[in-house]
Design a protein around this motif. Structure first.
Motif, mmCIF file in Angstrom:
data_model
loop_
_atom_site.group_PDB
_atom_site.id
_atom_site.type_symbol
_atom_site.label_atom_id
_atom_site.label_comp_id
_atom_site.label_asym_id
_atom_site.label_seq_id
_atom_site.Cartn_x
_atom_site.Cartn_y
_atom_site.Cartn_z
ATOM 1 N N TYR A 173 0.711 -1.248 -0.263
ATOM 2 C CA TYR A 173 -0.464 -0.232 -0.359
ATOM 3 C C TYR A 173 0.747 1.533 -0.024
ATOM 4 C CZ TYR A 173 -3.689 -3.118 1.381
ATOM 5 O OH TYR A 173 -4.578 -4.456 1.163
ATOM 6 N N LEU A 174 1.802 1.358 0.516
ATOM 7 C CA LEU A 174 2.801 2.260 0.320
ATOM 8 C C LEU A 174 3.233 2.999 -1.365
ATOM 9 C CD1 LEU A 174 6.177 0.588 2.495
ATOM 10 C CD2 LEU A 174 3.665 3.064 2.844
ATOM 11 N N GLN A 175 2.732 3.866 -1.307
ATOM 12 C CA GLN A 175 2.498 4.210 -2.790
ATOM 13 C C GLN A 175 4.371 5.951 -2.802
ATOM 14 O OE1 GLN A 175 -1.085 6.153 -4.031
ATOM 15 N NE2 GLN A 175 -1.842 3.766 -3.663
ATOM 16 N N LEU A 176 4.182 6.363 -2.149
ATOM 17 C CA LEU A 176 5.389 7.459 -1.927
ATOM 18 C C LEU A 176 6.549 6.890 -1.872
ATOM 19 C CD1 LEU A 176 2.601 9.985 -1.121
ATOM 20 C CD2 LEU A 176 3.472 9.306 -3.184
ATOM 21 N N THR A 177 6.108 6.055 -0.345
ATOM 22 C CA THR A 177 7.531 5.946 -0.463
ATOM 23 C C THR A 177 8.597 4.056 -0.957
ATOM 24 O OG1 THR A 177 7.164 6.601 2.230
ATOM 25 C CG2 THR A 177 8.629 4.713 1.992
ATOM 26 N N LYS A 178 9.565 4.401 -1.404
ATOM 27 C CA LYS A 178 10.194 3.654 -1.986
ATOM 28 C C LYS A 178 10.926 1.834 -0.655
ATOM 29 C CE LYS A 178 9.973 5.586 -5.722
ATOM 30 N NZ LYS A 178 8.868 4.798 -6.973
ATOM 31 N N THR A 179 10.408 1.397 -1.687
ATOM 32 C CA THR A 179 10.622 -0.160 -0.588
ATOM 33 C C THR A 179 11.608 -1.091 -1.022
ATOM 34 O OG1 THR A 179 9.358 -1.166 -2.367
ATOM 35 C CG2 THR A 179 8.367 -0.560 -0.187
ATOM 36 N N VAL A 180 13.467 -1.217 -0.326
ATOM 37 C CA VAL A 180 14.183 -1.229 -0.421
ATOM 38 C C VAL A 180 14.339 -2.687 0.402
ATOM 39 C CG1 VAL A 180 16.548 -0.764 -0.579
ATOM 40 C CG2 VAL A 180 14.910 0.856 -0.755
ATOM 41 N N ALA A 181 15.059 -3.568 -0.112
ATOM 42 C CA ALA A 181 15.241 -5.279 0.745
ATOM 43 C C ALA A 181 16.499 -5.495 0.690
ATOM 44 C CB ALA A 181 14.558 -5.933 -0.407
ATOM 45 N N MET A 182 17.047 -5.514 1.839
ATOM 46 C CA MET A 182 18.842 -5.350 1.295
ATOM 47 C C MET A 182 19.053 -6.825 2.179
ATOM 48 S SD MET A 182 21.147 -3.922 2.672
ATOM 49 C CE MET A 182 23.205 -5.088 2.300
ATOM 50 N N GLN A 183 19.762 -7.987 1.005
ATOM 51 C CA GLN A 183 20.033 -9.266 1.511
ATOM 52 C C GLN A 183 20.888 -8.914 2.885
ATOM 53 O OE1 GLN A 183 22.812 -10.790 -1.867
ATOM 54 N NE2 GLN A 183 22.308 -12.846 -0.312
ATOM 55 N N TYR A 184 19.995 -10.025 3.392
ATOM 56 C CA TYR A 184 20.690 -9.857 4.871
ATOM 57 C C TYR A 184 21.743 -12.049 4.924
ATOM 58 C CZ TYR A 184 17.075 -14.175 6.639
ATOM 59 O OH TYR A 184 15.821 -14.492 6.400
ATOM 60 N N SER A 185 21.505 -12.528 4.212
ATOM 61 C CA SER A 185 22.502 -13.644 4.185
ATOM 62 C C SER A 185 23.031 -14.525 3.116
ATOM 63 C CB SER A 185 21.462 -14.437 5.113
ATOM 64 O OG SER A 185 21.861 -16.002 5.202
ATOM 65 N N LEU A 186 24.085 -14.911 2.551
ATOM 66 C CA LEU A 186 24.208 -16.239 1.801
ATOM 67 C C LEU A 186 23.333 -17.461 1.799
ATOM 68 C CD1 LEU A 186 27.660 -15.350 1.214
ATOM 69 C CD2 LEU A 186 25.627 -14.699 -0.003
ATOM 70 N N THR A 187 22.844 -18.393 2.966
ATOM 71 C CA THR A 187 21.728 -19.208 3.297
ATOM 72 C C THR A 187 21.115 -18.811 2.901
ATOM 73 O OG1 THR A 187 21.212 -18.445 5.279
ATOM 74 C CG2 THR A 187 23.192 -19.996 5.248
ATOM 75 N N LYS A 188 19.588 -20.681 2.569
ATOM 76 C CA LYS A 188 18.799 -19.867 2.201
ATOM 77 C C LYS A 188 18.155 -19.712 0.740
ATOM 78 C CE LYS A 188 17.438 -19.518 7.016
ATOM 79 N NZ LYS A 188 17.751 -18.347 7.963
ATOM 80 N N GLU A 189 19.326 -20.277 0.409
ATOM 81 C CA GLU A 189 19.743 -19.758 -1.114
ATOM 82 C C GLU A 189 17.879 -19.613 -1.905
ATOM 83 O OE1 GLU A 189 21.509 -20.001 -5.746
ATOM 84 O OE2 GLU A 189 22.551 -20.878 -3.583
ATOM 85 N N ARG A 190 17.160 -21.074 -1.992
ATOM 86 C CA ARG A 190 15.957 -20.046 -2.888
ATOM 87 C C ARG A 190 14.999 -19.345 -2.190
ATOM 88 N NH1 ARG A 190 14.077 -25.952 -2.368
ATOM 89 N NH2 ARG A 190 11.863 -25.178 -1.908
ATOM 90 N N TYR A 191 15.111 -19.440 -0.862
ATOM 91 C CA TYR A 191 14.278 -17.756 -0.062
ATOM 92 C C TYR A 191 15.170 -16.462 -0.796
ATOM 93 C CZ TYR A 191 11.890 -14.959 2.925
ATOM 94 O OH TYR A 191 11.665 -13.459 3.320
ATOM 95 N N GLN A 192 16.512 -16.986 -0.674
ATOM 96 C CA GLN A 192 17.377 -14.943 -0.712
ATOM 97 C C GLN A 192 16.878 -15.106 -1.862
ATOM 98 O OE1 GLN A 192 18.915 -13.243 1.187
ATOM 99 N NE2 GLN A 192 18.074 -13.857 3.550
ATOM 100 N N HIS A 193 16.722 -15.625 -2.155
ATOM 101 C CA HIS A 193 16.621 -15.088 -4.473
ATOM 102 C C HIS A 193 15.269 -15.250 -4.892
ATOM 103 C CE1 HIS A 193 21.473 -16.347 -4.150
ATOM 104 N NE2 HIS A 193 21.226 -14.510 -3.980
ATOM 105 N N GLY A 194 14.871 -15.319 -3.872
ATOM 106 C CA GLY A 194 13.119 -15.771 -4.385
ATOM 107 C C GLY A 194 12.572 -15.012 -4.867
ATOM 108 N N ALA A 195 11.371 -14.787 -5.797
ATOM 109 C CA ALA A 195 10.337 -14.005 -7.188
ATOM 110 C C ALA A 195 10.126 -12.932 -5.690
ATOM 111 C CB ALA A 195 9.533 -14.842 -7.146
#
Length: 189
Positions: free
Chosen positions: A59-81
């Motif tokens: 629902y955020l329209q004016l505020t940008k959302t930024v995801a910061m990678q936090y791990s190199l484990t759980k690859e399927r999750y970390q690099h997921g859609a």
């Protein structure tokens, strides 16, 4: 954004950018809003940086959302859609970039946990203290187990202990092992 959904902010607040409604700067983290109020931040802050998708961020329209990678484990999750839900993804390196960039805008920024090392601000006194406990005639093994169902502490603690005669063995457990599974730490003593 804390794990419990509480938003905290601190720093220079001269223009009210921290979201408190006042322009007083904060030296220490203070609660801004709970997760249910995240939408009310829209437009009050330029960007919301978090490690995972959060409820109602769509629902955020004016505020940008930024995801910061936090791990190199759980690859399927970390690099997921799920990363497509963010306006920008910050990743550690080229490998993660190649996995995530098909979904959304992605930028390689390195791992901020190592910034102090590369900026020459690393605590060398602590480094010397640890080095003083190591046998310089032995090679050193650093064991970095994760926590939860993927933890290898119980499975490999005996084998790790057997290495101590031939190697210096350092173990740095996951921060959630300390807080959520402190009983596992006993296996490393």
């Amino acid at each position: 954004l804390l794990e419990n959904g509480i938003v905290v902010a601190w720093g220079n607040n001269g223009f009210g950018q921290l979201g408190f409604g006042l322009s007083r700067s904060r030296l220490l983290p203070e609660q801004v809003l709970g997760m249910k109020d995240i939408v009310s931040l829209d437009g009050q802050i330029k960007a919301l940086v978090c490690e995972n998708p959060i409820p109602r961020m769509e629902y955020l329209q004016l505020t940008k959302t930024v995801a910061m990678q936090y791990s190199l484990t759980k690859e399927r999750y970390q690099h997921g859609a799920w990363r497509a839900a963010f306006d920008l993804n910050l990743v550690y390196g080229q490998y993660s970039y190649e996995k995530v960039s098909p979904y959304c805008t992605t930028k390689v920024v390195g791992n901020p946990r190592f910034d102090r090392w590369f900026n020459g601000q690393f605590d060398t006194a602590l480094q010397r203290q640890i080095e003083g406990k190591l046998d310089p005639t032995k090679k050193t093994i650093l064991y970095l187990p994760t926590w939860g169902e993927f933890s290898s502490i119980e499975q490999f603690s005996g084998a790790i202990a057997d290495l101590k005669d031939e190697f210096n063995v350092l173990a740095k457990v996951h921060h959630k092992t300390d807080t959520h599974e402190s009983d596992k730490v006993q296996f490393l003593r």
